[in-house]
Design an enzyme around this catalytic site. Structure first.
Site, PDB file in Angstrom:
ATOM      1  N   ASN A   1       0.776  -1.229   0.000  1.00  0.00           N
ATOM      2  CA  ASN A   1       0.000   0.000   0.000  1.00  0.00           C
ATOM      3  C   ASN A   1       0.814   1.290   0.000  1.00  0.00           C
ATOM      4  OD1 ASN A   1      -2.674   0.704   0.046  1.00  0.00           O
ATOM      5  ND2 ASN A   1      -3.071  -0.577   1.838  1.00  0.00           N
ATOM      6  N   CYS A   2       1.703   1.372   0.988  1.00  0.00           N
ATOM      7  CA  CYS A   2       2.435   2.621   1.212  1.00  0.00           C
ATOM      8  C   CYS A   2       3.581   2.794   0.225  1.00  0.00           C
ATOM      9  CB  CYS A   2       2.966   2.666   2.641  1.00  0.00           C
ATOM     10  SG  CYS A   2       1.668   2.440   3.863  1.00  0.00           S
TER      11      CYS A   2
ATOM     12  N   THR B   1     -17.667  -5.324  16.679  1.00  0.00           N
ATOM     13  CA  THR B   1     -18.729  -4.388  16.284  1.00  0.00           C
ATOM     14  C   THR B   1     -19.916  -4.578  17.221  1.00  0.00           C
ATOM     15  OG1 THR B   1     -19.823  -5.946  14.812  1.00  0.00           O
ATOM     16  CG2 THR B   1     -18.016  -4.672  13.871  1.00  0.00           C
TER      17      THR B   1
END
Lengths: 589, 589
Positions: B43-44, B275
Site C-alpha cells: 500500500n504505502c 462491532t
C-alpha cells in the site's frame, strides 16, 4: 545559601554545571578549575579526528575558556589543578601548573567533575614510547602527530571496548594493519557473546585481527618496532600500541578528603548527587551511580549521564531538589559498516545480580523490504520470565539501530513490559520502517514465549541436545546451501503440514529457519498436531552460525549491507530467491 | 467457540488476521474474500513505484494468494466481493466478480477489513479521463502506465496530505511540473501551521507550486490538456490530475447489516475490536478508533494500527481478551530532502477538544555538530500547562527525525511528562546523537517554561505586541544580515550584561535569537537584572521567518541539508561563523 561554587574539572559535567548554574543565578560566583589546557572538548570525537573523519582540530573544541567566560560570566582557570579539599575550612588548595604556585580558594559548594583515567595494565614496558592512551586533546595530538609524521604500518589496540574498537576502525582508515587484544572472550562488553560474535565476524572481514581471551604480558622495543607479548605466549610486532583497557574513576581528591567511595570504586553520591559532605557534589565519570534496572551500585562512565548530572547539580545548587534517576548504560558505536548498541542489563550482568531472565531475538529490516536499501538488524531483548518486564536490549545491524535502541531504552526507563512494546504506535512510511516495527516484533516474539505459544531453545543449547532429538530445518532448499546445523532434516515450511508423518511425535523436535520466524510457525504447526516436545531455535541459523564462524575464525563476507542483501550465497539469483522467501513472512509473528 | 472465520478484505489488517489466526489455531477454517486482484500488497509503496524508486512491480506484491495458501493453509478468494452480511443466518452473500455469480458462505465469525475509499470531490468533470486516484495496484498501473507512455509535462495533485505530497514528489522525480491544490491553508494536516510553513518553503524551492486555501471547482478538457478550475477563480492547465483528497471508511456492508457506525463515520467497535454484533469484528481503515491522547472517537486510517489490530482480533478469536489501546496517529513522510513526522494531537485538535496546552520548540542537530553531516531539525512538543503531560509532537528536519518521533510517541503512549524526557538515557556516539539528545532538550525547554524559568511568546503573537515593546535580537551582527524582525534592537548575547542600561526595564522585552536558545539565556539575564516583563520568542527567528517566507511565497534556498549548514548566508565564511556561534550553546539549556 552561599553562592560561591568551585567546579573541579571543566569537561562534560563541569561545563554543563557552570552553564546551567549561571542561567539559574546571575549573582553566583563560579570558578572552573581544569588541570588540562582545554574545557568542554569533544571527548567522544577524538578517535574520529585521528581517523581524519573530523578533519579540523578546532571542531573538537566545543567550548573555549574565552567563550565560556564571555557568555556565562564564569571564571575558567585552565592548567590549574586542585590538589586538596580542605573541608574544615571550606577551601580548595590549587596548584597553578604554569607557575607551579599553590594557592587557596574558599567555597560555599564544590562540584567534583574530575572524570576518569585510562587504565594502564601494570606490565613491563608499559611506559615505553609509542604506547598511547586516548583521553583528551593532547593525547589525540600525540597519536595523530605520530601517525601523520611516521606513517606507521601497524598498530595493536589493547582493549576492545567502545574506544578500542573506534580506534581500531580509525587507524585502519588511516591505512594501518590493526590488531585488537582483549582480555575477555569478546569485544564490547555490554553485548552478550552471540551478539558480539557478529561484531567479531565483521571486524575480521574488515581485516582487523582479534586476539581474544588474551592479555598483554609485556611490551618491549624490538629494532624499530614494538614487541607485544600476550599472556598466551604469542608475540605481536607493531609500530604503535594504543592502551584502551578501560578507565577508572578519578577519586584521588575525594579519597584524600575523606569522602565516601562506593563499592564499584566511584565516589559515592546520594540521589541528589551529593557526596558524604553535603557541600560537595560529584558528577560524571568519577562517581558511582545506581543501575536503573537492578537498583544496584554501578560504574557507568558515559557522556550522556555526565552532562545531565551537571544540569541537575546546578538546579539543586539553586534551590531545586532534583534526583538523578540512575543510569541504564545506553550506549552505541559505529563499528565500520555496523551499528552496535545496548541498553539496560545483559545476560552477564543479570546472572551476576541473580535476576531471572528470558531472552528473545528478532531479525528484521530497518524499513520496508520493498523500498530500496533495506538492511537487517538482530535485536535481542531480555525480560523477566513472569511479567515480561524489560531488563535490557542489544542490537547489531546497520541503519536504524540507533532508533530502535532509543525506543527500547525509553520503554526500559519507564519500567515497561514486552507486551507494552506490541502496541507502540511508531512512525511508518516505507523509507523509515514497517507497519510492524522491529520493536513491535520484539514484543510479539517475547510475548509468544511468555504466553506459552512456543518454547525456545538457544544457540548454546544445541550441543546439549539428546542424541535422538530431531533438528528440523524448515528453510527452502536453496537456503540449505548456505549451511546447516549438522544432522538436520530439511522440510521446507510450506510442505510441513503434508509431511508430518516423516517426523516421530515422541521425540524432541527443534525447529529452525534463517532467523526464527518460520521456525516459530513450524513449531506452532507441530504443537497443534500432537508433537509434545517442540522448540524453536531463537535467532535461527543466522545467529547460531555467527557464533560458529566466530569460534572457528571464518571470514564471512556477508556481514556487510550488500552481503546481507544476498544472504551470502554465491549465486545472486538464488540469494535473491532465498531473501524473498525470508521476506514473505517477516511482516508477521 | 466455532472455528469458521470469514475475513472481508485481504490487505493489511485482513492478511494479518489470517496469518496470526492460523498460527493460533491449525483447525480453524479461514477464508479471505478480496474484491481486488491482490492481497497484502505494499500500500504505502505505491507512489514510489510510480516514481521508479521501487523499480520492480513484483516488489509491491508482499504476499500472493498462492504463497498465503501454501504457508498458512488459508483459502484466498480474490475478485470475490462480499455484498451482504446476513446476520440472522450467520451467512455472507458473496459475488464472484469473474463469473458474476452470487453465493453464500456461513460463518462463526466475520472480520471486516474492507479499508477505505478515496474521496472524489463532487465537482463537474471529476469522472473524466486522466483523473486518477491512488489506492491499489490497478490504480498504480494506470498512473504509471500513463506517465510511462505519454510522458506528460505536468500534473495537478488535489490534496496535500501524505499521499498527495508523496505523489507530488514522485511525479516531480519523473520530470513533471507539479502543482498541489489544497483546501486547507496548509499541506500535511497533522502538522501545525508554523511547522507546515517549513514544508511549504521546501516544496516551493523544489519547484512544486502550491495552491493553498483553495479547492477544485471543476475539471474539464481543454484541447489535449485538462483544465482545473479552482474555487478562487484561478485556472490551471495540466496533463493529468491526481485526486488525493483523503479517504472515507468503507462502511457500506456494515451499514446495510445494521452495525453501529461511529460519529466520525467509521464502523464502531469496542476495545476488543468487536462491532455491535459480537460475532463480527472490524479493523483497519474502516473503523473508528479511540484517540489515545484525548480518549475521544477518531478516524485514523494508517497501516501500522491496521496490522496490529489484525493480530489482536486473531488472538481474541482464539480465546484471548486483548484490548486495542487506541491510536495516536503517529505518522511520517519523506518530502524530498525533508523528513516530516507527527504523533499525538496538534494545536488544531487540542483546541477543538477544548484541552489546555502549552507548546515549545527546540532546534538541534541530529548528531554531534563536530561529526560530519550534522543537520538540524525543528522539534515541537505540546503538553498540559499544569503537569506537563505530553499531548503531541511534530518534527521537521532531515536525518534522525524518525528516531525522535518514535521516542516521543513512546513517551506519549506511556502518558509521560516533559520532565520524563529530561532523564531519558538515550544512545550517544558522535555519528548518532548528542550527549543531550534533541528529545532531552525538548524536555529541558518545556520544563523551563513550566517551572517559570522563562516566559515565551509565539510567532503569531509578535504582530500583537504593544507599540513600545522592545524586540531584542541577541544574535551576532553577522547573523543579523540574514534578516531581522522589523523594529528590533541588536545586542549580541555576549555583550548583554555590559549593555543593560540601553534597555528600559519598565517595558516589555521580547528576546530572540536564531532558534530560541540564546534568546532564553538572554531572557534569564534580563529577568535576574530587574526586568519584569521578559519573554523569549519560541523557536527564534528561524521559525518566525519560515512563516513569513511562506506567507510571502519567497523561495528560500536554505531549506536543504547543505543550505542549513551555511545558514543561507551568501558569504560561506560568515555563514560558518554564524553557524558556530549558534553551535556554541546548543549543548545547553
Amino acid at each position: 545559601m552561599g553562592n560561591k561554587v568551585l567546579i573541579v574539572g571543566g569537561v562534560a559535567g563541569g561545563a554543563s554545571t557552570a552553564a546551567r548554574l549561571r542561567r539559574m543565578d546571575e549573582e553566583a560566583e563560579i570558578i572552573i578549575f581544569e588541570q588540562g589546557p582545554h574545557i568542554s572538548f569533544a571527548n567522544c570525537g577524538l578517535p574520529y579526528h585521528i581517523g581524519k573523519v573530523i578533519e579540523e582540530r578546532e571542531k573538537l573544541l566545543v567550548q573555549t575558556p574565552e567563550a565560556m567566560e564571555a557568555r556565562f560570566n564564569v571564571e575558567v582557570r585552565i592548567k590549574n589543578k586542585v590538589v586538596k579539599i580542605d573541608r574544615a575550612n571550606q577551601e580548595l588548595e590549587v596548584k597553578d601548573l604554569e607557575s607551579d604556585e599553590t594557592y587557596r580558594e574558599d567555597y560555599d559548594y564544590v562540584v567534583l567533575s574530575p572524570g576518569a583515567d585510562p587504565i594502564k595494565p601494570p606490565v613491563p614496558g608499559v611506559d615505553g614510547d609509542r604506547i598511547f592512551t586516548l583521553r583528551n586533546i593532547p593525547d589525540t595530538d600525540e597519536i595523530k602527530g605520530y601517525v601523520d609524521q611516521h606513517k606507521p604500518d601497524s598498530a595493536v589496540v589493547v582493549g576492545g571496548g567502545y574506544i578500542g574498537v573506534e580506534m581500531a576502525e580509525n587507524l585502519h582508515e588511516r591505512g594501518l594493519d590493526v590488531s585488537i587484544v582483549e582480555l575477555a572472550p569478546q569485544v564490547l562488553g555490554p553485548l552478550d557473546r552471540e551478539m558480539a560474535a557478529q561484531v567479531h565476524n565483521h571486524l575480521r572481514m574488515k581485516g582487523i585481527e582479534l586476539y581474544l581471551d588474551n592479555g598483554v604480558a609485556g611490551l618491549a622495543d624490538q629494532e624499530d618496532k614494538k614487541k607485544v607479548s600476550l599472556s598466551n605466549g604469542e608475540e605481536l610486532t607493531t609500530d604503535l600500541v594504543i592502551m584502551a583497557a578501560g578507565v577508572s574513576p578519578n577519586t584521588e581528591l575525594a579519597q584524600k578528603a575523606g569522602l565516601e567511595i562506593g563499592e564499584t570504586g566511584g565516589i559515592k553520591v546520594n540521589d541528589y548527587l551529593q557526596t558524604s559532605d553535603p557541600n560537595i557534589y560529584a558528577i560524571g565519570d568519577a562517581i558511582e551511580v545506581t543501575d536503573a534496572v537492578t537498583s544496584n551500585p554501578a560504574y557507568i562512565p558515559l557522556a550522556g549521564p555526565a552532562n545531565k548530572q551537571g544540569r541537575i547539580v546546578a538546579n539543586n545548587l539553586t534551590g531545586a531538589k532534583e534526583k538523578f534517576p540512575g543510569s541504564q548504560g545506553t550506549a552505541i558505536a559505529k563499528v565500520f559498516d555496523l551499528t552496535v548498541a545496548g541498553t539496560g542489563n545483559n545476560e552477564k550482568q543479570l546472572t551476576e545480580a541473580d535476576i531471572d531472565y528470558e531472552v528473545s531475538y528478532i531479525n528484521k529490516k530497518n524499513h520496508a523490504g520493498y523500498y530500496p536499501g533495506a538492511v537487517p538488524m538482530t535485536l535481542k531483548i531480555l525480560f523477566t520470565p513472569d511479567e515480561g518486564r524489560l531488563l535490557g536490549a542489544q542490537i547489531v545491524g546497520y541503519e536504524g539501530v540507533d532508533k530502535r535502541i532509543d525506543v527500547l531504552a525509553t520503554a526500559i526507563r519507564f519500567e515497561k513490559t514486552v507486551f507494552d512494546l506490541q502496541d507502540l504506535d511508531l512512525a511508518y512510511a516505507p523509507p523509515f520502517g514497517s507497519a510492524k516495527d522491529p520493536v513491535n516484533m520484539a514484543g510479539f516474539a517475547a510475548g509468544n514465549i511468555l504466553n506459552d505459544k512456543v518454547d525456545v531453545i538457544h544457540w548454546h543449547q544445541i550441543d546439549e541436545l539428546a542424541d535422538d532429538a530431531i533438528l528440523l530445518d524448515v528453510r527452502e532448499e536453496v537456503e540449505v546451501k548456505l549451511g546447516q546445523i549438522d544432522g538436520s532434516v530439511n522440510i521446507p515450511l510450506n510442505s510441513l503440514r503434508d509431511r508430518l508423518e516423516e517426523l516421530d511425535k515422541s521425540k524432541e523436535v527443534v525447529v529452525y529457519c534463517a532467523v526464527g520466524l518460520r521456525g516459530y510457525i513450524g513449531a506452532r504447526i507441530l504443537m497443534q498436531h500432537g508433537f509434545e516436545n517442540v522448540k524453536n531455535l531463537a535467532g535461527g541459523y543466522k545467529l547460531y552460525s555467527a557464533v560458529q564462524k566466530d569460534e572457528q575464525g571464518i571470514i564471512d563476507d556477508s556481514t556487510t549491507p550488500e552481503g546481507e542483501r544476498l544472504t551470502s550465497i554465491s549465486n545472486p539469483e538464488e540469494g535473491q530467491q532465498a531473501e524473498e522467501e525470508i521476506e514473505k513472512t517477516t511482516s508477521e509473528l
